[in-house]
Write a protein that holds these residues in place. Structure first.
Motif, PDB file in Angstrom:
ATOM      1  N   PRO A  88     -10.340  71.512  57.026  1.00  0.00           N
ATOM      2  CA  PRO A  88     -11.088  72.249  55.847  1.00  0.00           C
ATOM      3  C   PRO A  88     -11.507  73.817  56.528  1.00  0.00           C
ATOM      4  CG  PRO A  88     -12.610  70.736  57.018  1.00  0.00           C
ATOM      5  CD  PRO A  88     -10.816  70.426  57.535  1.00  0.00           C
ATOM      6  N   GLU A  89     -12.231  74.687  55.723  1.00  0.00           N
ATOM      7  CA  GLU A  89     -12.548  75.853  56.251  1.00  0.00           C
ATOM      8  C   GLU A  89     -13.354  75.655  57.425  1.00  0.00           C
ATOM      9  OE1 GLU A  89     -14.362  80.242  54.480  1.00  0.00           O
ATOM     10  OE2 GLU A  89     -14.287  78.472  53.275  1.00  0.00           O
ATOM     11  N   GLY A  90     -13.143  76.377  58.479  1.00  0.00           N
ATOM     12  CA  GLY A  90     -14.048  76.250  59.720  1.00  0.00           C
ATOM     13  C   GLY A  90     -13.701  75.064  60.693  1.00  0.00           C
ATOM     14  N   GLY A  91     -12.761  74.068  60.166  1.00  0.00           N
ATOM     15  CA  GLY A  91     -12.522  72.887  60.587  1.00  0.00           C
ATOM     16  C   GLY A  91     -11.784  73.073  61.884  1.00  0.00           C
ATOM     17  N   ARG A  92     -12.023  72.265  62.778  1.00  0.00           N
ATOM     18  CA  ARG A  92     -11.571  72.585  64.439  1.00  0.00           C
ATOM     19  C   ARG A  92     -10.544  71.630  64.862  1.00  0.00           C
ATOM     20  NH1 ARG A  92     -14.101  76.446  67.813  1.00  0.00           N
ATOM     21  NH2 ARG A  92     -15.923  77.659  66.614  1.00  0.00           N
ATOM     22  N   VAL A  93     -10.824  70.237  64.498  1.00  0.00           N
ATOM     23  CA  VAL A  93     -10.135  69.071  65.267  1.00  0.00           C
ATOM     24  C   VAL A  93      -8.867  68.539  64.736  1.00  0.00           C
ATOM     25  CG1 VAL A  93     -10.385  66.655  65.963  1.00  0.00           C
ATOM     26  CG2 VAL A  93     -12.393  68.262  66.147  1.00  0.00           C
ATOM     27  N   LEU A 117       6.192  69.519  67.730  1.00  0.00           N
ATOM     28  CA  LEU A 117       5.035  70.427  67.191  1.00  0.00           C
ATOM     29  C   LEU A 117       4.097  69.775  66.367  1.00  0.00           C
ATOM     30  CD1 LEU A 117       7.287  73.566  66.352  1.00  0.00           C
ATOM     31  CD2 LEU A 117       6.580  72.897  68.586  1.00  0.00           C
ATOM     32  N   VAL A 118       2.727  70.191  66.690  1.00  0.00           N
ATOM     33  CA  VAL A 118       1.508  69.637  65.937  1.00  0.00           C
ATOM     34  C   VAL A 118       1.148  71.051  65.460  1.00  0.00           C
ATOM     35  CG1 VAL A 118      -0.565  68.672  66.132  1.00  0.00           C
ATOM     36  CG2 VAL A 118       1.026  67.649  67.590  1.00  0.00           C
ATOM     37  N   LEU A 119       1.098  70.960  64.234  1.00  0.00           N
ATOM     38  CA  LEU A 119       0.376  72.184  63.182  1.00  0.00           C
ATOM     39  C   LEU A 119      -0.937  72.021  62.675  1.00  0.00           C
ATOM     40  CD1 LEU A 119       3.662  72.867  61.222  1.00  0.00           C
ATOM     41  CD2 LEU A 119       3.193  74.064  63.614  1.00  0.00           C
ATOM     42  N   ALA A 120      -1.489  73.401  62.706  1.00  0.00           N
ATOM     43  CA  ALA A 120      -2.901  73.289  61.922  1.00  0.00           C
ATOM     44  C   ALA A 120      -2.798  74.249  60.740  1.00  0.00           C
ATOM     45  CB  ALA A 120      -4.027  73.466  62.814  1.00  0.00           C
ATOM     46  N   ARG A 121      -3.369  73.543  59.583  1.00  0.00           N
ATOM     47  CA  ARG A 121      -3.291  74.489  58.335  1.00  0.00           C
ATOM     48  C   ARG A 121      -4.913  74.398  57.813  1.00  0.00           C
ATOM     49  NH1 ARG A 121       2.182  72.365  55.432  1.00  0.00           N
ATOM     50  NH2 ARG A 121       3.653  73.367  57.100  1.00  0.00           N
ATOM     51  N   TRP A 122      -5.412  75.515  57.543  1.00  0.00           N
ATOM     52  CA  TRP A 122      -6.672  75.337  56.803  1.00  0.00           C
ATOM     53  C   TRP A 122      -6.343  75.672  55.311  1.00  0.00           C
ATOM     54  CZ3 TRP A 122      -5.642  77.260  61.667  1.00  0.00           C
ATOM     55  CH2 TRP A 122      -6.491  76.802  62.646  1.00  0.00           C
ATOM     56  N   THR A 123      -7.347  74.951  54.650  1.00  0.00           N
ATOM     57  CA  THR A 123      -7.101  74.787  53.115  1.00  0.00           C
ATOM     58  C   THR A 123      -8.668  74.756  52.433  1.00  0.00           C
ATOM     59  OG1 THR A 123      -6.141  73.709  51.240  1.00  0.00           O
ATOM     60  CG2 THR A 123      -6.791  72.292  53.074  1.00  0.00           C
ATOM     61  N   ASP A 124      -8.730  75.166  51.327  1.00  0.00           N
ATOM     62  CA  ASP A 124     -10.094  74.854  50.625  1.00  0.00           C
ATOM     63  C   ASP A 124      -9.850  73.893  49.713  1.00  0.00           C
ATOM     64  OD1 ASP A 124      -8.591  76.379  48.925  1.00  0.00           O
ATOM     65  OD2 ASP A 124      -9.594  78.071  48.742  1.00  0.00           O
ATOM     66  N   ASP A 125      -8.701  72.905  49.665  1.00  0.00           N
ATOM     67  CA  ASP A 125      -8.233  72.076  48.763  1.00  0.00           C
ATOM     68  C   ASP A 125      -9.056  70.813  49.258  1.00  0.00           C
ATOM     69  OD1 ASP A 125      -7.453  70.015  47.241  1.00  0.00           O
ATOM     70  OD2 ASP A 125      -5.487  71.024  46.993  1.00  0.00           O
ATOM     71  N   THR A 126     -10.018  70.259  48.768  1.00  0.00           N
ATOM     72  CA  THR A 126     -10.730  69.238  49.505  1.00  0.00           C
ATOM     73  C   THR A 126      -9.698  68.019  49.463  1.00  0.00           C
ATOM     74  OG1 THR A 126     -11.906  68.587  47.386  1.00  0.00           O
ATOM     75  CG2 THR A 126     -12.987  70.083  49.028  1.00  0.00           C
ATOM     76  N   ALA A 127      -8.875  67.881  48.292  1.00  0.00           N
ATOM     77  CA  ALA A 127      -7.947  66.657  48.389  1.00  0.00           C
ATOM     78  C   ALA A 127      -7.152  66.732  49.424  1.00  0.00           C
ATOM     79  CB  ALA A 127      -7.132  66.610  46.942  1.00  0.00           C
ATOM     80  N   LEU A 128      -6.632  67.879  49.848  1.00  0.00           N
ATOM     81  CA  LEU A 128      -6.095  67.769  51.284  1.00  0.00           C
ATOM     82  C   LEU A 128      -6.677  67.544  52.438  1.00  0.00           C
ATOM     83  CD1 LEU A 128      -3.505  70.741  50.222  1.00  0.00           C
ATOM     84  CD2 LEU A 128      -2.934  68.577  50.204  1.00  0.00           C
ATOM     85  N   SER A 129      -7.786  68.600  52.593  1.00  0.00           N
ATOM     86  CA  SER A 129      -8.595  68.539  53.783  1.00  0.00           C
ATOM     87  C   SER A 129      -9.247  67.061  54.117  1.00  0.00           C
ATOM     88  CB  SER A 129      -9.591  69.677  53.779  1.00  0.00           C
ATOM     89  OG  SER A 129     -10.534  69.314  52.806  1.00  0.00           O
ATOM     90  N   THR A 130      -9.422  66.210  53.231  1.00  0.00           N
ATOM     91  CA  THR A 130     -10.049  65.138  53.353  1.00  0.00           C
ATOM     92  C   THR A 130      -9.234  63.778  53.450  1.00  0.00           C
ATOM     93  OG1 THR A 130     -10.544  64.716  51.052  1.00  0.00           O
ATOM     94  CG2 THR A 130     -12.099  65.789  52.242  1.00  0.00           C
TER      95      THR A 130
END
Length: 429
Positions: free
Chosen positions: A16-21, A315-328
């Motif tokens: 999610p936006e601001g997510g770190r882990v 590789l391990v990737l990180a993507r930021w999204t404002d789509d709660t269905a994806l981030s949760t």
């Protein structure tokens, strides 16, 4: 032919936006490396440590089966493998050869070793650290690529202090791999797990001494099947990232975080020991600097290395999204092993509380363990827990401590608490 390594990554990729882990499960598989019956195997050395303390003669079946098991292990060694047999009491002494060295396995040396083992008698105390110390000395004289030990005990480590025991384990760390087994009803799971953890081996308990021959044969066959020694899990992270933990999570839980060897400021190696034809899972958790929604960054590069050679890499990737269905959305592999790690921890905490007489904490922890075991399909662990608690309602974790529990039931539950099962992946399509 050495093992061919491959790897897969399952991860919680969207933040999610601001997510770190960022959490990722890396499944590493080695194929084609079982060299038990080939001439291409790496050089190997084996030390077999057999408890011959007085209690091994009560009943006599224990020492009889231990001698039979040791003979089978000797017969399982490949020709040319350096080996030695050590008898453990409150000290440690050579059974074969007579002096403190190792000899190559051959028809003659096997026969001589088995004859020496047949003469063993049960008498004396227990100081496991001294057995390991002698094994370490023996291995130091060998240039073998794969160094493996078997340790059998039926008792508690009574004749040396915990401090001395830990000192020996620290000295042995990284020198050889050791599989430890307890037999009977007076060994201590905590001690065997400490050996296995420090020396990258396995630990287990056997209720019936008749199980020893098959156990020794299996451990020796596995050791003879190793084809790549001193393999490390190498983790690269970008600037600003922090590694929260690195754990092996299958076939058993083992926290490797504190065993990082610095390669550089952003690269660390974590020991995994020797590999044959097998598969293991690792959970790597990384805290990264947050980026803008829609951005994708490399959170980690995970590789297996041996002797400076990269065996496989992912590789391990990180993507930021404002789509709660994806981030949760929680990756099932990550969720499964997070639960498995908690399961191992609460079993150990619950049994420790039980031993200390803290009924309330023990009941709560072991109830949570039952709940996790049932939910994760860990049927064997659920059966083990039923040895120490009466299950009232498994889904809610409602249990009662059993009033009468055989000591061996609690120890076997403890020593097997770190064993894990894999989640079944859904077939695509």
């Amino acid at each position: 032919m050495s093992a061919l390594f491959s790897a897969e990554v399952d991860q919680n990729e969207y933040l999610p936006e601001g997510g770190r882990v960022v959490d990722a499960i890396i499944t590493v598989t080695a194929q084609g490396g079982d060299l038990r019956n080939t001439d291409a195997a790496p050089s190997a050395a084996e030390v077999i440590m057999v408890d011959v303390s007085g209690s091994m003669g009560m009943p006599a079946k224990k020492i009889a089966e231990a001698k039979k098991a040791t003979a089978i292990a000797i017969d399982t060694l490949r020709d040319g493998v350096a080996f030695a047999v050590v008898a453990g009491t409150s000290g440690a002494h050579m059974v074969y050869p007579a002096d403190a060295r190792m000899v190559p396995a051959s028809g003659q040396t096997r026969a001589e070793a088995k004859a020496a083992v047949a003469r063993l008698r049960a008498d004396g105390g227990t100081a496991i650290g001294r057995w390991l110390d002698l094994a370490n000395h023996l291995f130091a004289g060998e240039q073998a690529e794969v160094k493996h030990a078997i340790l059998l005990t039926d008792g508690q480590n009574q004749h040396e202090s915990p401090r001395d025991f830990q000192r020996v384990l620290d000295a042995c760390e990284g020198r050889f791999v050791c599989d430890s087994r307890g037999v009977g009803d007076d060994w201590v799971a905590r001690e065997l797990r400490l050996i296995a953890s420090t020396l990258l081996g396995t630990a287990d308990g056997l209720e019936d001494p008749a199980e020893l021959p098959a156990a020794f044969q299996a451990m020796t066959e596995t050791a003879m099947g190793k084809s790549v020694a001193d393999v490390s899990l190498r983790v690269w992270t970008p600037a600003g990232a922090t590694i929260r933990f690195v754990k092996q999570v299958y076939p058993q839980v083992e926290d490797l975080t504190g065993r990082r060897a610095e390669v550089s400021g952003r690269i660390g190696d974590y020991p995994t020991g020797a590999w044959g034809a097998e598969s293991r899972d690792y959970h790597v958790s990384i805290e990264v600097e947050p980026d803008a929604v829609g951005e994708e960054v490399l959170a980690a590069r995970i590789s297996l290395v041996s002797g400076g050679q990269v065996l496989t890499e992912k590789l391990v990737l990180a993507r930021w999204t404002d789509d709660t269905a994806l981030s949760t959305k929680i990756n099932p592999q990550v969720a499964h092993y997070t639960g498995q790690a908690e399961l191992a921890a609460v079993i150990q905490e619950g049994l420790t509380a039980r031993d200390a007489g803290d009924v309330e904490t023990a009941t709560a922890k072991l109830g949570r363990a039952v709940q996790l075991a049932v939910a994760s399909g860990h049927e064997d662990t659920a059966k083990l827990l039923a040895r120490v608690v009466d299950v009232v309602d498994a889904p809610t974790g409602t249990v009662r401590l059993k009033k009468q529990v055989a000591g061996v039931d609690a120890e076997i539950t403890n020593v097997r608490s770190v064993k894990t099962v894999r989640v079944k992946k859904k077939q695509e399509g």
